[in-house]
Design an enzyme around this catalytic site. Structure first.
Site, PDB file in Angstrom:
ATOM      1  CG  HIS A 119      16.405  49.782  48.066  1.00  0.00           C
ATOM      2  ND1 HIS A 119      16.821  49.048  49.139  1.00  0.00           N
ATOM      3  CD2 HIS A 119      15.067  49.858  48.152  1.00  0.00           C
ATOM      4  CE1 HIS A 119      15.755  48.674  49.824  1.00  0.00           C
ATOM      5  NE2 HIS A 119      14.689  49.158  49.251  1.00  0.00           N
TER       6      HIS A 119
ATOM      7  CE  LYS B 138      19.225  38.276  54.292  1.00  0.00           C
ATOM      8  NZ  LYS B 138      18.491  38.512  55.472  1.00  0.00           N
TER       9      LYS B 138
END
Length: 883
Positions: free
Chosen positions: A138, A546
């Site tokens: 990431h 999210k």
């Protein structure tokens, strides 16, 4: 307690002093004075002195463009040094480490004291231990590899200085080395100039293996063995290595067009090359150590007359020659040369294992167990953990890419458009083709580039040595056909075995439907036959949070896992749940032990498979000692979760969670999706747009170049809010829901849940951690400096909400202040705040200057842009997580 932190504090101030001297030497007294003034004002501002807070703001606003970068760098580097000191503290005899390997001993003692558990049951649980850590690239690892290496060296210096009987002249030498390292760091650019390519990311992963895991894993196994012998009288078998490493670097192509089939092919070769390199070093040591003559008849028969005088060395030299031949061939392949495979090319772990194990057995039989259990045992365990591939690779691709490829194939064949078919029609075609003996793909067909890429990737999997690809993960999986489609494409590429294919359920709706999808799949006879009783399912943490907010997402994750566990148990299927959680709370991160014990009962029966992301890899596995401690924590948590499973939640608790989930999701979406001011506020109050300029990972920040919050990846979304200290995604909606349930007269029920249900207490603990890192005056300052006045009311509303949320969580947890039960973390946050605050203020100032320049149509000032990047990296270091 403070005794424990005094060693940490003195290391931090010593490193700070050396950094100060470095800055003075490089830039002169006046810059150091400026930095010192800012530090003192920040400390006083933290202690509540309002006048000094104002002075801090004025001082930072008045810095000239020439002063910006040195000041930003000073505080950013200081935070990196503080993190290094903290990491050392976690493994130093004076700090946390004193107790970490003990964690296994403590767990074993706790298990032995349970009246309904006997030694045989515990031993069985140990034998079925399985821990697979999936390293992902990431873009959150913001620190450059060069600097990470220097931090490791600084760590070594701290270790030497801790030695009580160090002589004065040695202390001087170590201090000189420390000064050199800190000066090298100061004179190194901390921001990468180019984005790393997927191959660079993979190399970063290999560096973690080489610098830390290679030593850390055998050390952990020695530790585990020692505790088992002491507490259970049980020795680990030589071939028992419960931990493995897999990587997404070079395999994860979801939304990353830079990861192509060619890249994956290259990374697989590179990984094998690195493995030969590391094993060659091991074998080199064994050649020099295994000079013994006594050997069993079996070993002598193996080496023949030629090797009889030094049988062990003879075998090791033969293995060394094979490794060298393999390495040369891989090198040629990496350069693009096509060479025939040499005889004896190493492609399978058994080829490494057999000669080493033959030596081991012979040494044991000839009374040389002490030698067998030295370097040789470590190498044998590395063969089991890393082996020929070094790290296995997961392939990850988005479900729509497979649907589009099949659509193109069916249109070419003239049998309709697969993409527009119903789910039932899709399944009918897929099952028919999966059962068919003839190929589906026409021979002379020219697919589009996108489809060719999907098919090429399947071909790479088919060509790779067996065991080097771990699983195929389908992101945004929604239906049974998403899973069957991948099996068909793999069959077409010529894969003759059941490759694990894991659907990833990652939005709220998909999590809620996960059990239904898997039930349908398990009802298909062909599918049941293929998977041979084993199924992997991946649970997405970041995208669900999210999508729906952290409270609703975590309950949906819990329920999806709970339902899947029960469905697979009933069907006699061994389920491995693969957790895709991030480093930050809004992406499912939580202290490992607590997180594992808060999952549904039975969730770790099939072992633990979890992603380790970006900067968390460095915090958890950056040094061999830290690796031992992290693996020990995981081991004890898995044993405890499997032998002392958490209670099934009461029905009334489930109802309360359903209620909390609905209210929190409505609140979260009410702001994020429905409030028309929200996106403009987000764009101006955080450095979201500027983050795109940071050359962090190889994947773009957005799945699609346009669009609002929903098109943003979960990581930049969290990263942006972490920077302005509002930490919004990690709490929004949760407190409002809790408050509503309290008002309905259910506070005592919530308190009982907090006391007796690990799932719920972990949720609240994670909220407390986020609240400790959030900061109202800084978030307010970003608004004052950067946000249009018309949007101020929204910012104020969100900050008021945060304040209310903190009160309600403390009331339910019966705590007077945040992090009351984790003083070590509270201490660590306080220590860093003094240095993070100026970076936040400076960042808001830099964003203001940078945006003003842009509005005026002038070209950006490189000093401002560079300083801005440094503050972003610095705040990330201060928060100890990025996204």
């Amino acid at each position: 307690m403070n005794e424990q932190y005094s060693a940490l504090r003195s290391n931090v101030s010593m490193l700070g002093k050396v950094l100060g001297e470095t800055i003075k030497d490089a830039l002169g007294e006046h810059i150091l004075d400026r930095v010192e003034t800012i530090r003192k004002l920040s400390k006083s501002s933290r202690a509540g002195n309002e006048a000094n807070r104002q002075e801090l703001l004025t001082t930072l606003q008045n810095l000239s463009n020439d002063e910006l970068l040195p000041v930003a760098r000073a505080f950013s580097q200081f935070l990196n040094l503080a993190n290094t000191a903290e990491q050392y503290h976690s493994i130093s005899p004076k700090g946390e480490a004193a107790s970490n390997p003990e964690v296994i001993a403590r767990t074993l003692r706790k298990l032995k004291n349970q009246p309904d558990l006997n030694d045989a049951t515990i031993k069985k649980a140990v034998e079925s231990l399985s821990l697979e850590l999936v390293l992902t690239a990431h873009p959150t690892e913001i620190t450059r590899r060069t600097l990470i290496h220097k931090m490791g060296e600084i760590n070594n210096c701290l270790k030497q200085l801790d030695n009580t009987d160090i002589a004065d002249y040695e202390r001087h030498q170590v201090m000189r080395r420390l000064r050199q390292l800190i000066a090298q760091s100061w004179h190194t650019d901390e921001i990468r100039k180019q984005r790393p390519s997927p191959v660079d990311e993979a190399k970063w992963g290999f560096a973690v293996v080489e610098n830390s895991l290679w030593q850390g894993v055998p050390n952990y196994l020695r530790e585990l063995n020692e505790q088992l012998e002491e507490n259970l009288g049980y020795k680990l078998p030589v071939d028992f290595v419960p931990v493995r490493f897999t990587s997404w670097m070079g395999g994860d192509r979801d939304g990353n067009p830079n990861v192509t089939a060619d890249i994956t092919r290259h990374v697989l070769l590179l990984s094998r090359w690195k493995a030969t390199d590391l094993f060659l070093k091991d074998i080199h040591v064994l050649v020099s150590e295994l000079s013994m003559v006594d050997a069993t008849p079996e070993l002598l028969a193996l080496v023949g007359e030629e090797g009889a005088s030094e049988p062990y060395r003879y075998l090791m030299k033969k293995l060394r020659a094979r490794l060298m031949a393999t390495q040369s061939w891989l090198e040629a392949r990496l350069k693009g040369e096509k060479l025939p495979k040499p005889a004896g090319l190493l492609t399978q772990n058994e080829q490494l294992w057999e000669p080493l194990y033959a030596c081991y057995q012979s040494l044991q039989a000839c009374g040389m167990g002490i030698i067998a259990n030295g370097e040789l045992l470590d190498t044998l365990r590395r063969v089991k953990c890393f082996g020929v591939p070094l790290v296995r690779i997961d392939i990850r691709q988005e479900s729509t890419r497979h649907t589009e490829a099949l659509g193109e194939i069916t249109r070419y064949l003239g049998i309709g458009d697969y993409e527009s078919w119903s789910e039932a029609d899709k399944q009918a075609l897929l099952i028919r083709e999966l059962n068919s003996k003839r190929p589906l793909l026409p021979r002379n067909w020219e697919p589009s580039n996108d489809t060719r890429e999907v098919l090429e990737t399947c071909k790479v999997i088919a060509e790779a040595p067996k065991g080097s690809i771990a699983a195929y993960v389908i992101s945004m999986a929604k239906t049974p056909s998403d899973v069957l489609a991948v099996h068909l494409l793999l069959k077409e590429a010529g894969i003759g075995f059941a490759m694990p294919v894991a659907p990833l359920f990652e939005t709220l709706d998909d999590l809620n439907n996960a059990d239904d999808v898997m039930t349908q799949l398990l009802n298909i006879d062909w599918y049941r036959g293929l998977i041979q009783g084993k199924q992997m399912v991946m649970i997405g943490y970041s995208d669900s949070a999210k999508d729906a907010g952290v409270m609703a997402a975590s309950w949906a994750q819990y329920q999806a896992q709970d339902a899947l566990i029960k469905t697979c148990e009933k069907a006699g299927i061994e389920l491995t749940l693969f957790h895709g959680r991030g480093g930050s709370i809004g992406r499912g991160g939580a202290p490992a032990h607590a997180a594992l014990l808060s999952q549904p009962p039975g969730s770790l029966k099939g072992g633990l498979r979890v992603t380790e992301q970006g900067e968390m890899i460095r915090f958890k596995y950056g040094l061999p000692e830290v690796t031992v401690s992290s693996l020990s924590l995981y081991t004890s948590a898995i044993l405890e979760a499997n032998l002392l499973p958490p209670p099934e939640p009461k029905d009334s608790w489930r109802h309360i969670m359903d209620e909390l989930s609905v209210i929190s999701c409505e609140t979260y979406r009410g702001y994020v999706r429905e409030n028309k001011d929200f996106v403009p506020y987000f764009r101006s109050a955080t450095p979201e747009q500027e983050l795109g300029k940071l050359p962090l990972g190889s994947r773009p920040a957005k799945r699609r170049p346009t669009g609002g919050v929903e098109s943003l990846r979960a990581i930049p979304w969290i990263f942006a809010w972490t920077q302005n200290r509002l930490m919004l995604p990690a709490w929004l909606g949760a407190g409002t829901a809790l408050q509503k349930v309290v008002e309905d007269g259910k506070q005592s029920e919530l308190e009982a849940m907090c006391r007796d249900w690990p799932f719920f207490s972990t949720r609240l603990g994670m909220l407390e951690m986020v609240f400790s890192k959030a900061d109202l005056w800084l978030a307010d300052y970003y608004d004052q400096r950067l946000v249009a006045k018309t949007l101020w009311p929204l910012g104020k509303e969100l900050r008021d909400l945060l304040e209310e949320d903190i009160k309600v969580v403390l009331a339910i947890a019966n705590d007077s202040h945040l992090m009351a039960d984790l003083p070590w973390i509270a201490e660590s946050i306080q220590l860093r705040n003094v240095y993070t605050d100026p970076l936040n203020v400076l960042q808001a100032e830099l964003l203001y200057r940078s945006r003003l320049t842009e509005e005026q149509g002038k070209s950006p000032d490189p000093r401002v842009e560079q300083a801005l990047m440094v503050t972003i990296a610095g705040v990330a270091a201060g928060m100890r997580n990025t996204g």
